[in-house]
Design a protein around this motif. Sequence first.
Motif, PDB file in Angstrom:
ATOM      1  N   PHE A  39     -19.336  60.858  32.056  1.00 51.20           N
ATOM      2  CA  PHE A  39     -20.584  60.997  30.867  1.00 51.20           C
ATOM      3  C   PHE A  39     -21.222  62.205  30.199  1.00 51.20           C
ATOM      4  CE2 PHE A  39     -25.302  61.107  30.173  1.00 51.20           C
ATOM      5  CZ  PHE A  39     -25.105  60.091  28.878  1.00 51.20           C
ATOM      6  N   MET A  40     -20.649  63.440  31.474  1.00 53.48           N
ATOM      7  CA  MET A  40     -21.428  64.894  31.645  1.00 53.48           C
ATOM      8  C   MET A  40     -20.312  65.696  30.726  1.00 53.48           C
ATOM      9  SD  MET A  40     -23.694  66.891  32.267  1.00 53.48           S
ATOM     10  CE  MET A  40     -24.691  65.757  33.140  1.00 53.48           C
ATOM     11  N   ASP A  41     -19.192  64.992  30.635  1.00 54.63           N
ATOM     12  CA  ASP A  41     -17.835  65.740  30.006  1.00 54.63           C
ATOM     13  C   ASP A  41     -18.646  65.739  28.050  1.00 54.63           C
ATOM     14  OD1 ASP A  41     -16.267  66.969  31.733  1.00 54.63           O
ATOM     15  OD2 ASP A  41     -15.421  65.207  31.707  1.00 54.63           O
ATOM     16  N   TYR A  42     -18.945  64.231  27.597  1.00 59.71           N
ATOM     17  CA  TYR A  42     -18.955  64.017  26.410  1.00 59.71           C
ATOM     18  C   TYR A  42     -20.432  64.734  26.053  1.00 59.71           C
ATOM     19  CZ  TYR A  42     -16.961  59.768  26.305  1.00 59.71           C
ATOM     20  OH  TYR A  42     -16.136  58.312  25.980  1.00 59.71           O
ATOM     21  N   TRP A  43     -21.599  65.011  26.901  1.00 61.22           N
ATOM     22  CA  TRP A  43     -22.489  66.237  26.693  1.00 61.22           C
ATOM     23  C   TRP A  43     -22.260  67.941  26.685  1.00 61.22           C
ATOM     24  CZ3 TRP A  43     -26.983  64.714  24.276  1.00 61.22           C
ATOM     25  CH2 TRP A  43     -27.392  63.567  24.768  1.00 61.22           C
ATOM     26  N   LYS A  44     -20.886  68.494  27.321  1.00 67.90           N
ATOM     27  CA  LYS A  44     -20.459  69.493  26.824  1.00 67.90           C
ATOM     28  C   LYS A  44     -19.367  69.894  25.286  1.00 67.90           C
ATOM     29  CE  LYS A  44     -19.687  70.296  31.935  1.00 67.90           C
ATOM     30  NZ  LYS A  44     -18.707  70.382  33.250  1.00 67.90           N
ATOM     31  N   VAL A  45     -19.272  68.552  25.421  1.00 66.48           N
ATOM     32  CA  VAL A  45     -18.190  67.988  23.576  1.00 66.48           C
ATOM     33  C   VAL A  45     -19.428  68.780  23.133  1.00 66.48           C
ATOM     34  CG1 VAL A  45     -17.204  66.987  22.305  1.00 66.48           C
ATOM     35  CG2 VAL A  45     -15.960  66.904  24.440  1.00 66.48           C
ATOM     36  N   ILE A  46     -20.680  68.011  23.029  1.00 68.68           N
ATOM     37  CA  ILE A  46     -21.262  67.607  21.881  1.00 68.68           C
ATOM     38  C   ILE A  46     -21.357  69.392  21.960  1.00 68.68           C
ATOM     39  CG2 ILE A  46     -23.772  67.401  20.899  1.00 68.68           C
ATOM     40  CD1 ILE A  46     -22.735  63.938  21.790  1.00 68.68           C
ATOM     41  N   PHE A  47     -22.639  70.035  23.046  1.00 71.07           N
ATOM     42  CA  PHE A  47     -22.430  71.084  23.128  1.00 71.07           C
ATOM     43  C   PHE A  47     -22.106  72.324  22.633  1.00 71.07           C
ATOM     44  CE2 PHE A  47     -23.485  75.034  25.902  1.00 71.07           C
ATOM     45  CZ  PHE A  47     -25.231  75.306  25.623  1.00 71.07           C
ATOM     46  N   HIS A  48     -20.415  72.086  23.687  1.00 71.67           N
ATOM     47  CA  HIS A  48     -19.753  72.997  23.146  1.00 71.67           C
ATOM     48  C   HIS A  48     -19.216  73.341  21.488  1.00 71.67           C
ATOM     49  CE1 HIS A  48     -19.149  75.255  26.491  1.00 71.67           C
ATOM     50  NE2 HIS A  48     -19.280  74.180  26.929  1.00 71.67           N
ATOM     51  N   GLY A  49     -19.164  72.327  21.017  1.00 71.17           N
ATOM     52  CA  GLY A  49     -19.439  71.640  19.122  1.00 71.17           C
ATOM     53  C   GLY A  49     -20.147  72.182  18.518  1.00 71.17           C
TER      54      GLY A  49
END
Length: 609
Positions: A39-49
């Motif tokens: 779930f944290m990876d989803y947020w990282k993807v959104i943040f880094h994009g």
Amino acid sequence: MKNRILFLIATFVAFLPAFAIQKPLFMLYHHSLAEGVTFMDYWKVIFHGLTLDLSIAGYLTIIPVLLVLLSIWLGGRYLQVLFKGYFLLVAILIAAIFSVDIELYSYWGFRLDATPLFYLKTPKEAFASIPLSAFIVQTILFLLYTVAICWLFWKLIVPIFKDTCVRHRWLGSLVILLLGGILFLPIRGGFSVATANVGKAYFSSNLFLNHSAVNPCFSLMTSLLKSQDFASEYNFLPEDEKSAVFSQLVNIPSSEDTVRLLTTDRPNIILILLESFSSNAIEVLGGEPGITPHLNRLSKEGILFDNFYANSFRTDRGIVSVLNGYPAQPTTSIMKYPIKSQTLPSLAKSLDSVGYHSDMLYGGDINFTNMKSYFFASGYEKITADTNFPLKDRLSKWGANDDVTFPYLLKEIKDQPTGTPFFTTFLTLSSHEPFEVPFHHVEDPYLNSVAYTDSCIGSFIDSLKLLPVWNNTLVILLSDHGYMYPHHIKHYEPARQRMPMLWLGGAVREPKIISEYGSQIDLAATLLNQMNLPYTQFTFSKDILNPQSPKFAFYTFPDGFGFIDSTGVSVYDNESNRVLLNTPETGSNERLLKGKAMLQTLYDDLGSR
């Protein structure tokens, strides 16, 4: 005046959730690639994009800024209607790009670039790759996403704008211009030296997560912007160092010790380009058992090159690599530029100079990706394509299936005039997406299509052997490009590029396995030297059989390259300026140096044509 400022700020901000929602949708759509993702990876993807989302949001807010500035002086009575029209157009573009990108990633393994726009010049063939079920899903996704974006802007953003009188017009204009100037920061990508680029979204060793973070609108835009000034794209090395490294890779003089494979210097040549054939589907190359029984059998009768690689991932680039000995470009295709491609040396031109007749056969639309003009410019005298076949034989989405074109080829060979050597090139098409063929051998659609074409090959070769022309004929089988099978293979991995090359025919001296590293661009020099013909005009091609030639394979993928030799494999991604693969570490610096020199020389050459 306050409502105008608030409207512009709200417009810019509203684009961010519209882009952010793409990322979890993209990851869920490709859930098989997201195995182990938290779930944290989803947020990282959104943040880094977010950096790329901010950049595109900035670009899309420029028009509203200009319209608001205009409203200060002329009034904004009709601007709400105009804004709704603008946001509808933007919604359609964003939704179309996303819905196309999310499906194409399944096949290509990279985010959207300019390639599909080139293919849309022939829309029938472009859409032939898409199964009906996928087309329906993408259409529904497109419509829902368009409606959602329109609702967001029409209901929540546009009403903020009010056509109120501005007392201090010059001051109001200055404030709006200042807001417009501030947009330069997100468009540029912040204050750092590095401007916004796709690599800014990369944050993980998991390439799928990096790809998920990329805004497809940004990926497409940057691809379009950097597709012209080729000579300035890859300046890795100083000119003298680049030239010194490159000179060690090609144009090695012919050696008397070169292995002679043929019984004659002037065989008839049948070059068959097998659509999407990957070594992973061919048992004799270590691939799936039982899929290609005919190629397995024929490989024992001819010369099998078992360390051979494609130079690219698409047909238009693979064809040029094979027929012109010219490496595929990671950001464009020289076939798009007839003024450039017509300057390339070609096998057909070289063979024409010694009396060969050259013809081309393809069961699909020969106008696809400029192929018709390209083949004529490359020296082919006769071209046969889909329109030469009756409608009843064009049952594939792409045109005439391989069970139609192989018998046609056999008939054409029978009718060839005696005494004149011929060079025939044939591009198959049945093993192309969506892999719908009149044949059922295995459940996997791709493997089944390969098995189908393999059966056509077996029948064709067995029939050709019965003709007198067989004794003086060389048949060369190789792929136009590989395919991502098994499906967990990354688009940049060598396993994606490894492919078969098999020489058959009565002109072959004896069966043999050649394990030297080589790639499609090396066919030109290798074949011409076997025929005692000059090949130095093929700047990037080397004779695989020359003991003095360096043994390596070079390939490209979208904005990256791979270099393979006996020391290992190195893969470099230019978007993120990072090494994706180094196996082993020993010798990696030299491999990367050679790959960079190769790519830089290629783009310098492309820019000069």
